[in-house]
Design a protein around this motif. Structure first.
Motif, PDB file in Angstrom:
ATOM      1  N   PRO A  62       0.700  -1.372   0.026  1.00 36.25           N
ATOM      2  CA  PRO A  62      -0.121   0.123   0.059  1.00 36.25           C
ATOM      3  C   PRO A  62       0.879   1.281   0.038  1.00 36.25           C
ATOM      4  CG  PRO A  62       0.330  -0.922   2.354  1.00 36.25           C
ATOM      5  CD  PRO A  62       0.847  -1.746   1.359  1.00 36.25           C
ATOM      6  N   LEU A  63       0.247   2.386  -0.075  1.00 36.57           N
ATOM      7  CA  LEU A  63       1.035   3.653  -0.059  1.00 36.57           C
ATOM      8  C   LEU A  63       1.296   3.779   1.468  1.00 36.57           C
ATOM      9  CD1 LEU A  63      -1.034   6.338  -2.045  1.00 36.57           C
ATOM     10  CD2 LEU A  63       1.138   5.246  -2.613  1.00 36.57           C
ATOM     11  N   HIS A  64       2.573   4.022   1.725  1.00 32.55           N
ATOM     12  CA  HIS A  64       3.260   4.396   3.126  1.00 32.55           C
ATOM     13  C   HIS A  64       2.800   5.945   3.343  1.00 32.55           C
ATOM     14  CE1 HIS A  64       5.912   0.766   3.249  1.00 32.55           C
ATOM     15  NE2 HIS A  64       4.837   0.458   2.583  1.00 32.55           N
ATOM     16  N   LEU A  65       2.159   6.326   4.400  1.00 28.16           N
ATOM     17  CA  LEU A  65       2.036   7.932   4.610  1.00 28.16           C
ATOM     18  C   LEU A  65       2.745   7.960   5.813  1.00 28.16           C
ATOM     19  CD1 LEU A  65      -1.871   8.467   4.035  1.00 28.16           C
ATOM     20  CD2 LEU A  65       0.408   8.648   2.110  1.00 28.16           C
ATOM     21  N   GLU A  90       4.787  13.385  -6.599  1.00 29.28           N
ATOM     22  CA  GLU A  90       3.706  14.279  -6.042  1.00 29.28           C
ATOM     23  C   GLU A  90       2.287  13.992  -6.278  1.00 29.28           C
ATOM     24  OE1 GLU A  90       5.430  18.174  -7.125  1.00 29.28           O
ATOM     25  OE2 GLU A  90       6.778  18.353  -5.615  1.00 29.28           O
ATOM     26  N   THR A  91       2.142  13.240  -7.660  1.00 26.11           N
ATOM     27  CA  THR A  91       0.832  13.131  -8.021  1.00 26.11           C
ATOM     28  C   THR A  91       0.074  11.764  -7.728  1.00 26.11           C
ATOM     29  OG1 THR A  91       1.602  12.247 -10.407  1.00 26.11           O
ATOM     30  CG2 THR A  91       1.071  14.593  -9.988  1.00 26.11           C
ATOM     31  N   ILE A  92       1.326  10.823  -7.207  1.00 26.72           N
ATOM     32  CA  ILE A  92       0.840   9.586  -6.869  1.00 26.72           C
ATOM     33  C   ILE A  92      -0.329   9.222  -5.917  1.00 26.72           C
ATOM     34  CG2 ILE A  92       1.856   7.318  -5.662  1.00 26.72           C
ATOM     35  CD1 ILE A  92       4.426   7.649  -7.412  1.00 26.72           C
ATOM     36  N   SER A  93      -0.111  10.087  -4.847  1.00 22.71           N
ATOM     37  CA  SER A  93      -1.267  10.271  -3.611  1.00 22.71           C
ATOM     38  C   SER A  93      -2.548  10.419  -4.389  1.00 22.71           C
ATOM     39  CB  SER A  93      -0.752  10.927  -2.626  1.00 22.71           C
ATOM     40  OG  SER A  93       0.447  10.865  -2.145  1.00 22.71           O
ATOM     41  N   TYR A  94      -2.686  11.125  -5.291  1.00 29.04           N
ATOM     42  CA  TYR A  94      -4.104  11.443  -5.865  1.00 29.04           C
ATOM     43  C   TYR A  94      -4.457  10.528  -6.912  1.00 29.04           C
ATOM     44  CZ  TYR A  94      -2.533  15.565  -3.461  1.00 29.04           C
ATOM     45  OH  TYR A  94      -1.844  16.779  -2.359  1.00 29.04           O
ATOM     46  N   ALA A  95      -3.662   9.717  -7.435  1.00 27.00           N
ATOM     47  CA  ALA A  95      -4.077   8.818  -8.474  1.00 27.00           C
ATOM     48  C   ALA A  95      -5.104   7.575  -7.649  1.00 27.00           C
ATOM     49  CB  ALA A  95      -2.910   8.151  -9.009  1.00 27.00           C
ATOM     50  N   ILE A  99      -1.780   1.005 -10.180  1.00 30.44           N
ATOM     51  CA  ILE A  99      -0.639   0.067  -9.615  1.00 30.44           C
ATOM     52  C   ILE A  99       0.591   0.535 -10.143  1.00 30.44           C
ATOM     53  CG2 ILE A  99      -0.922  -1.659 -11.381  1.00 30.44           C
ATOM     54  CD1 ILE A  99      -0.519  -3.813  -9.050  1.00 30.44           C
ATOM     55  N   TYR A 100       1.432   0.651  -9.688  1.00 27.96           N
ATOM     56  CA  TYR A 100       2.784   1.153  -9.827  1.00 27.96           C
ATOM     57  C   TYR A 100       3.782   0.134  -9.701  1.00 27.96           C
ATOM     58  CZ  TYR A 100       0.910   6.037 -10.366  1.00 27.96           C
ATOM     59  OH  TYR A 100      -0.016   7.025 -10.523  1.00 27.96           O
ATOM     60  N   GLY A 101       4.650  -0.359 -10.883  1.00 33.66           N
ATOM     61  CA  GLY A 101       6.006  -1.015 -10.446  1.00 33.66           C
ATOM     62  C   GLY A 101       6.831  -0.473  -9.755  1.00 33.66           C
ATOM     63  N   SER A 102       7.831  -1.232  -9.068  1.00 33.77           N
ATOM     64  CA  SER A 102       8.849  -0.544  -8.302  1.00 33.77           C
ATOM     65  C   SER A 102      10.006  -1.422  -8.361  1.00 33.77           C
ATOM     66  CB  SER A 102       8.461  -0.170  -6.995  1.00 33.77           C
ATOM     67  OG  SER A 102       9.543   0.388  -6.227  1.00 33.77           O
ATOM     68  N   ALA A 153      -4.967   1.628  -1.487  1.00 33.20           N
ATOM     69  CA  ALA A 153      -4.663   1.060  -0.396  1.00 33.20           C
ATOM     70  C   ALA A 153      -3.539   2.037   0.692  1.00 33.20           C
ATOM     71  CB  ALA A 153      -4.271  -0.331   0.016  1.00 33.20           C
ATOM     72  N   THR A 154      -3.839   2.098   1.738  1.00 35.37           N
ATOM     73  CA  THR A 154      -2.928   2.944   2.549  1.00 35.37           C
ATOM     74  C   THR A 154      -2.463   2.457   3.956  1.00 35.37           C
ATOM     75  OG1 THR A 154      -4.669   4.777   3.413  1.00 35.37           O
ATOM     76  CG2 THR A 154      -3.352   5.053   1.190  1.00 35.37           C
ATOM     77  N   ILE A 155      -1.469   2.706   4.535  1.00 40.55           N
ATOM     78  CA  ILE A 155      -1.071   2.517   6.006  1.00 40.55           C
ATOM     79  C   ILE A 155      -0.328   3.873   6.338  1.00 40.55           C
ATOM     80  CG2 ILE A 155      -0.474   0.130   5.605  1.00 40.55           C
ATOM     81  CD1 ILE A 155       2.545   1.094   5.954  1.00 40.55           C
ATOM     82  N   ILE A 156      -0.502   4.061   7.887  1.00 47.58           N
ATOM     83  CA  ILE A 156       0.339   5.107   8.443  1.00 47.58           C
ATOM     84  C   ILE A 156       1.513   4.600   9.267  1.00 47.58           C
ATOM     85  CG2 ILE A 156       0.058   6.741  10.414  1.00 47.58           C
ATOM     86  CD1 ILE A 156      -1.770   7.311   7.980  1.00 47.58           C
ATOM     87  N   HIS A 157       2.681   5.216   8.734  1.00 48.17           N
ATOM     88  CA  HIS A 157       3.907   4.732   9.283  1.00 48.17           C
ATOM     89  C   HIS A 157       4.491   5.578  10.494  1.00 48.17           C
ATOM     90  CE1 HIS A 157       7.692   2.151   8.251  1.00 48.17           C
ATOM     91  NE2 HIS A 157       7.423   2.071   9.583  1.00 48.17           N
TER      92      HIS A 157
END
Length: 222
Positions: A62-65, A90-95, A99-102, A153-157
């Motif tokens: 998920p995104l790590h916030l 900078e735009t990823i959080s708003y998409a 899904i983005y490969g890494s 999907a997101t989590i808070i770190h």
């Protein structure tokens, strides 16, 4: 199922115990989560949807916030900077639901498929804490299994006060940092032992040169 270990096994070994138990009980997915994180009510369900829709990705994050829940975690953003420029990040959080490969994402929140685990195996036992996720991603690459993150999907770190910064570390910690980094590079199954040694030599020489010219290198662990 709650499993209580008699000792601190370290990140990799402890997760291996849990994943082995899950495999023996027929689990299809394994969600590895740091103790300093928080999830949203739909985090897991959205990760399941993403994995079902994208079976070629063996690990999805998920995104790590950060603790504010408004910005990307600094370590996570550092991982993304290897693949994406600042404007894209900078735009990823708003998409929405993308899904983005890494090349690499730290294992603070990994959603691992059974197929990935059966092919790649568990975490390597050479690593106690830190480095095991990089080693795992290298082995995924060897088997042709991809890594990604999703924006749905997101989590808070919560780790602002626990960041590791070499500039403010003592020399035993600096030695540990370079030992772990060297071990990750030497165990890269995608390189010959000769190329791995060359890479380690360059990695250490570059930073030692920087250290001699600038003082302690500015580096933060993911």
């Amino acid at each position: 199922l709650l499993y209580q270990s008699k000792s601190n096994l370290g990140f990799g070994k402890a997760n291996n115990v849990g994943m082995e138990l899950g495999l023996s009980r027929g689990a299809d997915y394994f969600f590895l989560l740091n103790q300093d994180t928080r999830i949203e009510i739909d985090t897991i369900s959205n990760l399941v949807k993403a994995s079902l829709s994208n079976p070629s990705y063996g690990v999805i994050s998920p995104l790590h916030l950060d603790s504010s829940g408004k910005k990307l975690d600094m370590g996570f953003e550092n991982c993304l900077s290897k693949d994406y420029d600042k404007a894209t990040i900078e735009t990823i959080s708003y998409a929405k639901e993308r899904i983005y490969g890494s090349q690499f994402i730290n294992a603070a929140a990994w959603f691992v498929s059974r197929e990935c685990l059966e092919k790649v195996g568990g975490f390597g036992y050479l690593f106690y804490h830190y480095g095991e996720d990089r080693d795992y991603v290298q082995r995924m690459k060897f088997y042709g299994i991809k890594l990604a993150f999703v924006t749905s999907a997101t989590i808070i770190h919560d780790r602002e006060g626990n960041r590791f910064d070499l500039r403010n570390s003592n020399y035993p910690k600096i030695i540990w940092y370079y030992h772990t980094g060297s071990l990750c590079r030497l165990t890269d199954v995608n390189k010959s032992i000769f190329n791995a040694w060359l890479y380690v030599t360059w990695f250490n020489f570059r930073d030692l040169l920087y250290l001699s010219l600038k003082g302690k290198p500015a580096a933060t662990a993911a």
